[in-house]
Design a protein around this motif. Structure first.
Motif, PDB file in Angstrom:
ATOM      1  N   GLU A  98       0.826  -1.216   0.000  1.00  0.00           N
ATOM      2  CA  GLU A  98       0.000   0.000   0.000  1.00  0.00           C
ATOM      3  C   GLU A  98       0.858   1.263   0.000  1.00  0.00           C
ATOM      4  O   GLU A  98       0.450   2.286  -0.555  1.00  0.00           O
ATOM      5  CB  GLU A  98      -0.960   0.001   1.185  1.00  0.00           C
ATOM      6  N   ILE A  99       2.043   1.214   0.611  1.00  0.00           N
ATOM      7  CA  ILE A  99       2.962   2.351   0.520  1.00  0.00           C
ATOM      8  C   ILE A  99       3.364   2.553  -0.941  1.00  0.00           C
ATOM      9  O   ILE A  99       3.366   3.673  -1.456  1.00  0.00           O
ATOM     10  CB  ILE A  99       4.215   2.145   1.401  1.00  0.00           C
ATOM     11  N   THR A 100       3.669   1.443  -1.605  1.00  0.00           N
ATOM     12  CA  THR A 100       4.040   1.503  -3.028  1.00  0.00           C
ATOM     13  C   THR A 100       2.902   2.085  -3.863  1.00  0.00           C
ATOM     14  O   THR A 100       3.120   2.942  -4.722  1.00  0.00           O
ATOM     15  CB  THR A 100       4.403   0.100  -3.543  1.00  0.00           C
ATOM     16  N   ASN A 101       1.670   1.612  -3.614  1.00  0.00           N
ATOM     17  CA  ASN A 101       0.513   2.105  -4.349  1.00  0.00           C
ATOM     18  C   ASN A 101       0.278   3.599  -4.108  1.00  0.00           C
ATOM     19  O   ASN A 101      -0.047   4.349  -5.039  1.00  0.00           O
ATOM     20  CB  ASN A 101      -0.746   1.324  -3.954  1.00  0.00           C
ATOM     21  N   ALA A 102       0.457   4.008  -2.861  1.00  0.00           N
ATOM     22  CA  ALA A 102       0.269   5.424  -2.525  1.00  0.00           C
ATOM     23  C   ALA A 102       1.283   6.294  -3.259  1.00  0.00           C
ATOM     24  O   ALA A 102       0.947   7.352  -3.795  1.00  0.00           O
ATOM     25  CB  ALA A 102       0.393   5.625  -1.012  1.00  0.00           C
ATOM     26  N   LEU A 103       2.526   5.820  -3.299  1.00  0.00           N
ATOM     27  CA  LEU A 103       3.577   6.594  -3.960  1.00  0.00           C
ATOM     28  C   LEU A 103       3.350   6.671  -5.469  1.00  0.00           C
ATOM     29  O   LEU A 103       3.637   7.695  -6.087  1.00  0.00           O
ATOM     30  CB  LEU A 103       4.951   5.999  -3.647  1.00  0.00           C
ATOM     31  N   LYS A 104       2.820   5.606  -6.049  1.00  0.00           N
ATOM     32  CA  LYS A 104       2.495   5.640  -7.483  1.00  0.00           C
ATOM     33  C   LYS A 104       1.449   6.726  -7.766  1.00  0.00           C
ATOM     34  O   LYS A 104       1.450   7.350  -8.821  1.00  0.00           O
ATOM     35  CB  LYS A 104       1.953   4.277  -7.939  1.00  0.00           C
ATOM     36  N   PHE A 105       0.587   6.944  -6.796  1.00  0.00           N
ATOM     37  CA  PHE A 105      -0.503   7.897  -6.962  1.00  0.00           C
ATOM     38  C   PHE A 105      -0.047   9.349  -6.836  1.00  0.00           C
ATOM     39  O   PHE A 105      -0.507  10.222  -7.564  1.00  0.00           O
ATOM     40  CB  PHE A 105      -1.589   7.591  -5.922  1.00  0.00           C
ATOM     41  N   ILE A 106       0.911   9.624  -5.904  1.00  0.00           N
ATOM     42  CA  ILE A 106       1.214  11.034  -5.599  1.00  0.00           C
ATOM     43  C   ILE A 106       2.644  11.491  -5.918  1.00  0.00           C
ATOM     44  O   ILE A 106       2.917  12.694  -5.914  1.00  0.00           O
ATOM     45  CB  ILE A 106       0.917  11.363  -4.112  1.00  0.00           C
ATOM     46  N   SER A 107       3.562  10.567  -6.191  1.00  0.00           N
ATOM     47  CA  SER A 107       4.979  10.952  -6.205  1.00  0.00           C
ATOM     48  C   SER A 107       5.504  11.472  -7.538  1.00  0.00           C
ATOM     49  O   SER A 107       6.685  11.773  -7.651  1.00  0.00           O
ATOM     50  CB  SER A 107       5.851   9.768  -5.752  1.00  0.00           C
ATOM     51  N   ASN A 108       4.640  11.602  -8.541  1.00  0.00           N
ATOM     52  CA  ASN A 108       5.115  12.061  -9.849  1.00  0.00           C
ATOM     53  C   ASN A 108       5.237  13.577  -9.937  1.00  0.00           C
ATOM     54  O   ASN A 108       5.650  14.120 -10.960  1.00  0.00           O
ATOM     55  CB  ASN A 108       4.184  11.556 -10.965  1.00  0.00           C
ATOM     56  N   THR A 109       4.858  14.270  -8.858  1.00  0.00           N
ATOM     57  CA  THR A 109       4.937  15.737  -8.821  1.00  0.00           C
ATOM     58  C   THR A 109       5.326  16.121  -7.397  1.00  0.00           C
ATOM     59  O   THR A 109       5.232  15.288  -6.483  1.00  0.00           O
ATOM     60  CB  THR A 109       3.568  16.335  -9.228  1.00  0.00           C
ATOM     61  N   PRO A 110       5.792  17.347  -7.146  1.00  0.00           N
ATOM     62  CA  PRO A 110       6.127  17.727  -5.769  1.00  0.00           C
ATOM     63  C   PRO A 110       4.981  17.435  -4.807  1.00  0.00           C
ATOM     64  O   PRO A 110       3.818  17.726  -5.103  1.00  0.00           O
ATOM     65  CB  PRO A 110       6.395  19.231  -5.889  1.00  0.00           C
ATOM     66  N   PHE A 111       5.320  16.835  -3.659  1.00  0.00           N
ATOM     67  CA  PHE A 111       4.267  16.504  -2.691  1.00  0.00           C
ATOM     68  C   PHE A 111       4.763  16.717  -1.267  1.00  0.00           C
ATOM     69  O   PHE A 111       5.960  16.734  -0.991  1.00  0.00           O
ATOM     70  CB  PHE A 111       3.789  15.051  -2.875  1.00  0.00           C
ATOM     71  N   GLY A 112       3.799  16.893  -0.384  1.00  0.00           N
ATOM     72  CA  GLY A 112       4.094  17.045   1.027  1.00  0.00           C
ATOM     73  C   GLY A 112       3.836  15.764   1.778  1.00  0.00           C
ATOM     74  O   GLY A 112       2.904  15.015   1.458  1.00  0.00           O
ATOM     75  N   LEU A 113       4.669  15.496   2.781  1.00  0.00           N
ATOM     76  CA  LEU A 113       4.510  14.340   3.667  1.00  0.00           C
ATOM     77  C   LEU A 113       3.974  14.840   5.004  1.00  0.00           C
ATOM     78  O   LEU A 113       4.634  15.622   5.692  1.00  0.00           O
ATOM     79  CB  LEU A 113       5.851  13.626   3.843  1.00  0.00           C
ATOM     80  N   GLU A 114       2.781  14.406   5.345  1.00  0.00           N
ATOM     81  CA  GLU A 114       2.122  14.805   6.586  1.00  0.00           C
ATOM     82  C   GLU A 114       2.006  13.607   7.520  1.00  0.00           C
ATOM     83  O   GLU A 114       1.641  12.515   7.083  1.00  0.00           O
ATOM     84  CB  GLU A 114       0.709  15.345   6.272  1.00  0.00           C
ATOM     85  N   LEU A 115       2.305  13.827   8.798  1.00  0.00           N
ATOM     86  CA  LEU A 115       2.164  12.752   9.788  1.00  0.00           C
ATOM     87  C   LEU A 115       1.487  13.303  11.032  1.00  0.00           C
ATOM     88  O   LEU A 115       1.989  14.237  11.662  1.00  0.00           O
ATOM     89  CB  LEU A 115       3.519  12.146  10.144  1.00  0.00           C
ATOM     90  N   ASP A 116       0.334  12.726  11.346  1.00  0.00           N
ATOM     91  CA  ASP A 116      -0.430  13.116  12.524  1.00  0.00           C
ATOM     92  C   ASP A 116      -0.159  12.101  13.632  1.00  0.00           C
ATOM     93  O   ASP A 116      -0.396  10.899  13.453  1.00  0.00           O
ATOM     94  CB  ASP A 116      -1.928  13.142  12.177  1.00  0.00           C
ATOM     95  N   LEU A 117       0.323  12.582  14.769  1.00  0.00           N
ATOM     96  CA  LEU A 117       0.702  11.666  15.845  1.00  0.00           C
ATOM     97  C   LEU A 117      -0.486  10.942  16.466  1.00  0.00           C
ATOM     98  O   LEU A 117      -0.293   9.972  17.205  1.00  0.00           O
ATOM     99  CB  LEU A 117       1.482  12.424  16.921  1.00  0.00           C
ATOM    100  N   ASP A 118      -1.724  11.369  16.148  1.00  0.00           N
ATOM    101  CA  ASP A 118      -2.862  10.629  16.687  1.00  0.00           C
ATOM    102  C   ASP A 118      -3.078   9.299  15.972  1.00  0.00           C
ATOM    103  O   ASP A 118      -3.973   8.526  16.338  1.00  0.00           O
ATOM    104  CB  ASP A 118      -4.139  11.469  16.688  1.00  0.00           C
TER     105      ASP A 118
END
Length: 361
Positions: free
Chosen positions: A267-287
């Motif tokens: 699923e990490i691979t699938n997510a990256l295929k979806f968003i990584s072809n252009t500049p993107f932000g990485l967000e992490l919510d500690l909750d």
């Protein structure tokens, strides 16, 4: 959409005195020196007092710029538990006392400073969230914060640096995304490691709708929510996501960790295929991580180790353009170990930096 971004870019104004720029003395005060060791705080770069911070970071070789957002107004506006305003201070105290060594060097990081939200925080303390008109005042304060955040983030990215942003509430995802879009002159993508979508209705700005506003205003092109908790999302939000599934996708925690119908790594691979072809932000919510003190603390979720691996896998992508950690609330930890939230955030910061230089080790 692009014209809208360019238009807003030309009208982006800001008072420079909102940024409290750190000095080497500021870091020295919280660095615990020990004979035979080199602490991170001894090597972290700060802006000299006689230099303009924009010129300095532009010409500095260090790739990463650390910025703090000490506020929890967006959380209060979202009727959440406050306490996230001190996360950056707690993080910095741990970060400067990590070891400077071959795996991660303090000299790779510019500790720029923090945006001063003290006036807004003072106003917010007097606001009663049960009063609808008062809550609108909180929405207005968050809009002011949005302008401050987007200005600083866009300026850092225009200097060809990678911001590492420590919140604060997840309302700041909007300013981060807008700042990245303004700097690049195009709509950008985002991936969010979170138990929630933060894609709620546009009722006024707060920590639960930063991605909605960024999407509707044309700054956010594609959005992936990783590890969404099925029990925390309303039917109306799921219905909204269904109508825009070409641009907003998600995988739930239950699919990966409970029913195990989907694989975490796949699923990490699938997510990256979806968003990584252009500049993107990485967000992490500690909750999203169990037993971490946050505005919406959980007992069930991905482990710290899983989160660290996620940051490594996503961060190493060339188009990963900023890293934002939010919602950590050391003030909600009443134990003798209330420094641990900051220590975790500092660890995640170094995981991100290491992901970008993995080929050098």
């Amino acid at each position: 959409c692009i014209l809208k971004i360019l238009y807003l870019n030309t009208h982006l104004k800001h008072k420079m005195d909102k940024l409290n720029v750190f000095s080497s003395k500021d870091l020295a005060k919280i660095t615990q020196h020990r004979s035979g060791e080199i602490k991170f705080g001894e090597k972290i770069i700060t802006v000299p007092s006689d230099e303009n911070w924009i010129d300095f970071i532009t010409n500095c070789e260090a790739k990463f710029v650390l910025i703090g957002l000490p506020e929890d107004i967006g959380i209060k506006a979202n009727l959440g538990r406050t306490g996230a305003a001190t996360a950056f201070e707690s993080t910095l105290k741990s970060l400067v006392n990590f070891q400077h060594n071959k795996f991660c060097k303090g000299s790779e990081l510019i500790a720029l400073g923090e945006i001063d939200f003290s006036a807004e925080m003072e106003i917010s303390k007097k606001i009663d969230t049960s009063n609808k008109d008062d809550r609108k005042k909180l929405f207005s304060l968050v809009e002011n914060i949005d302008k401050d955040v987007s200005f600083v983030i866009s300026t850092i990215i225009k200097a060809n640096k990678i911001p590492i942003i420590i919140g604060g509430g997840h309302n700041n995802a909007y300013g981060n995304i807008k700042g990245l879009a303004l700097a690049k002159g195009i709509p950008v993508n985002a991936i969010n490691f979170d138990a929630h979508t933060d894609f709620r209705i546009m009722e006024g700005r707060h920590s639960g709708n930063g991605f909605t506003y960024a999407f509707e205003e044309g700054f956010l092109k594609k959005y992936f929510i990783f590890g969404l908790h099925e029990n925390f999302v309303s039917k109306s939000v799921f219905n909204t996501l269904k109508t825009i599934e070409e641009r907003v996708k998600f995988v739930t925690y239950e699919e990966m960790a409970v029913r195990k119908t989907k694989s975490y790594s796949t699923e990490i691979t699938n997510a990256l295929k979806f968003i990584s072809n252009t500049p993107f932000g990485l967000e992490l919510d500690l909750d999203a991580i169990p037993n971490i003190h946050s505005s919406a603390m959980t007992l069930s979720g991905f482990s710290v180790e899983k989160a660290r691996h996620f940051i490594h896998q996503v961060g190493k992508e060339e188009n990963a353009s900023y890293f934002h950690i939010c919602e950590g609330a050391p003030d909600l930890d009443l134990s003798n170990n209330n420094h641990l939230t900051g220590k975790l955030i500092a660890t995640l910061i170094l995981d991100f930096i290491k992901s970008k230089k993995q080929d050098e080790n």
